[in-house]
Design an enzyme around this catalytic site. Structure first.
Site, PDB file in Angstrom:
ATOM      1  N   HIS A  39      -9.954   1.622  -0.053  1.00 32.14           N
ATOM      2  CA  HIS A  39      -8.496   1.533  -0.065  1.00 32.14           C
ATOM      3  C   HIS A  39      -8.050   0.972  -1.416  1.00 32.14           C
ATOM      4  O   HIS A  39      -8.368  -0.157  -1.754  1.00 32.14           O
ATOM      5  CB  HIS A  39      -8.055   0.620   1.078  1.00 32.14           C
ATOM      6  CG  HIS A  39      -6.591   0.635   1.358  1.00 32.14           C
ATOM      7  ND1 HIS A  39      -5.649   1.125   0.463  1.00 32.14           N
ATOM      8  CD2 HIS A  39      -5.881   0.206   2.442  1.00 32.14           C
ATOM      9  CE1 HIS A  39      -4.449   1.000   0.993  1.00 32.14           C
ATOM     10  NE2 HIS A  39      -4.561   0.441   2.196  1.00 32.14           N
TER      11      HIS A  39
ATOM     12  N   HIS B 105      -3.158   8.216   5.697  1.00 29.18           N
ATOM     13  CA  HIS B 105      -3.391   6.877   5.162  1.00 29.18           C
ATOM     14  C   HIS B 105      -4.757   6.402   5.635  1.00 29.18           C
ATOM     15  O   HIS B 105      -5.545   5.897   4.845  1.00 29.18           O
ATOM     16  CB  HIS B 105      -2.281   5.945   5.628  1.00 29.18           C
ATOM     17  CG  HIS B 105      -2.287   4.608   4.968  1.00 29.18           C
ATOM     18  ND1 HIS B 105      -2.212   4.459   3.597  1.00 29.18           N
ATOM     19  CD2 HIS B 105      -2.370   3.350   5.480  1.00 29.18           C
ATOM     20  CE1 HIS B 105      -2.240   3.164   3.288  1.00 29.18           C
ATOM     21  NE2 HIS B 105      -2.339   2.472   4.410  1.00 29.18           N
TER      22      HIS B 105
ATOM     23  N   CYS C  76       0.799  -1.230   0.000  1.00 31.93           N
ATOM     24  CA  CYS C  76       0.000   0.000   0.000  1.00 31.93           C
ATOM     25  C   CYS C  76       0.833   1.281   0.000  1.00 31.93           C
ATOM     26  O   CYS C  76       0.273   2.372  -0.046  1.00 31.93           O
ATOM     27  CB  CYS C  76      -0.956  -0.007   1.185  1.00 31.93           C
ATOM     28  SG  CYS C  76      -1.979  -1.499   1.247  1.00 31.93           S
TER      29      CYS C  76
END
Length: 419
Positions: free
Chosen positions: A344, A309, A176
């Site tokens: 996400h 994030h 990620c």
């Protein structure tokens, strides 16, 4: 700073440019809100979620059902792009985001001389690979050519081919943090004079592997994700792409381009702590943020916005909150997480969130973070909720953070253009 486009000036870099910012002259995005960066921006400003039961991805049989799926493209798009049928969904997202960014930067969807491609991702053509495997097992018509973009480098290579990018093409796979790390690589290449222009970003598409995997980890919220809220219970997965056109400041000025923002610095670190859990005190995340600030030659006090994030998982949000407190002290920065509204994007998260940071700097306002409930008292953050918030005019630079399995951390600093 790289010289003018042309062989006689290739690789010429001034001492100032070797460590300075680079210009952002175009942005593009594909998200569950739509196929443009304007769709992303307007969707986030509303504070609503785009997460829903997907149509393309079959979520039957999983413990959760929803995801942030990109809507069907407008009619005629395939006819305008002859290679559409050859591209994976991740390729399509990447190419369309790059096309939007190039059109904004250059007025045409064609890369200039010495343009590099720096792309992050994690799934690439996995969706098409899964479909091929199912057809193989079922005995139905399986086409080996559907695996052309199965490898991770598929989206970046599709962009390079589509727009004639003849510079370095680099694909980054660090879960990620990939999209943000790709931006850092592009920044280094521009500073060194290796390229004059870069298409930097990332693209990922939903697939069974990641959906089943995160469900098995019980990391997906059965409801909509609630970043930094006291009752947060996990993330929602999403898909899409974000692309920035980056070029030397001198090059942008020479051709009279509008500089939307500056990519001023990038930093990275590793927790070296756990395969899936972040360091509980956010030590690795804090190191990445400090490294980005140092690279940008700015102080924590100059930052006015934190693009978090913010996955909505209990451990990530608390760790990130402590990292922010460690770097910025008692001053709680206005903070938002786009993941509450779009999900996400995994390897593409840092790319689309960098696009968001550019738009925040441009518009001087921060979109709210979607999600229900009160902010967790253990998360010392100033979460923007319900309505957009204006940026403090004395602090208009932003830090965008991304953290990954394996303990990989990345941060970038994006600031206003020099008038």
């Amino acid at each position: 700073m790289s010289g003018e486009h042309g062989p006689e000036n290739e690789g010429v870099v001034s001492e100032e440019a070797a460590n300075g910012p680079v210009a952002v002259t175009g942005v593009g995005a594909v998200s569950p809100f739509g196929w443009t960066s304007e769709d992303l921006w307007q969707g986030l400003l509303t504070g609503r979620s785009s997460v829903r039961v997907p149509e393309r991805l079959d979520t039957e049989g999983h413990r959760t059902r929803e995801a942030g799926e990109v809507p069907a493209p407008e009619p005629g798009i395939a006819e305008r792009h002859p290679a559409w049928g050859e591209w994976s969904w991740a390729d399509r997202f990447a190419v369309m985001a790059a096309e939007e960014a190039l059109n904004q930067a250059f007025g045409e969807a064609r890369a200039p001389v010495r343009c590099g491609v720096f792309f992050g991702g994690s799934t690439a053509g996995m969706y098409e690979g899964e479909r091929y495997y199912r057809q193989l097992l079922d005995g139905t018509s399986s086409r080996l050519r559907d695996l052309r973009s199965h490898q991770l480098n598929g989206p970046g290579d599709a962009v390079a081919r589509q727009f004639g990018c003849t510079g370095l093409t680099l694909s980054v796979s660090s879960a990620c943090a990939s999209g943000a790390l790709a931006l850092g690589d592009a920044l280094d290449a521009l500073r060194s004079g290796e390229v004059d222009v870069a298409l930097a970003g990332g693209s990922d598409a939903l697939c069974q592997l990641t959906y089943a995997g995160f469900n098995a980890l019980r990391a997906i919220d059965g409801q909509h994700s609630r970043p930094f809220r006291a009752e947060r219970a996990g993330l929602n997965l999403g898909e899409g792409a974000g692309v920035l056109v980056l070029e030397t400041v001198a090059g942008a000025r020479r051709r009279g381009a509008e500089v939307l923002a500056l990519l001023s610095g990038a930093g990275a670190s590793c927790d070296a702590h756990h395969m899936t859990a972040p360091h509980p005190e956010g030590e690795g995340a804090a190191r990445a943020i400090r490294a980005a600030l140092e690279d940008a030659s700015v102080t924590p006090d100059s930052i006015g916005f934190l693009n978090a994030h913010g996955t909505g998982t209990p451990l990530n949000d608390s760790s990130e909150s402590l990292a922010a407190e460690s770097v910025f002290g008692a001053r709680a920065l206005p903070l938002t997480s786009a993941k509450g509204a779009i999900g996400h994007f995994l390897g593409a998260a840092g790319a689309v969130e960098a696009v968001l940071s550019v738009l925040v700097v441009q518009q001087a306002q921060v979109p709210p973070t979607h999600g229900a409930g009160t902010v967790d008292e253990s998360c010392p953050v100033d979460l923007v909720q319900k309505d957009p918030r204006q940026l403090d005019p004395s602090r208009t630079s932003s830090v965008s953070t991304n953290f990954a399995f394996g303990g990989a951390n990345a941060a970038v600093v994006i600031g206003p253009s020099v008038r």
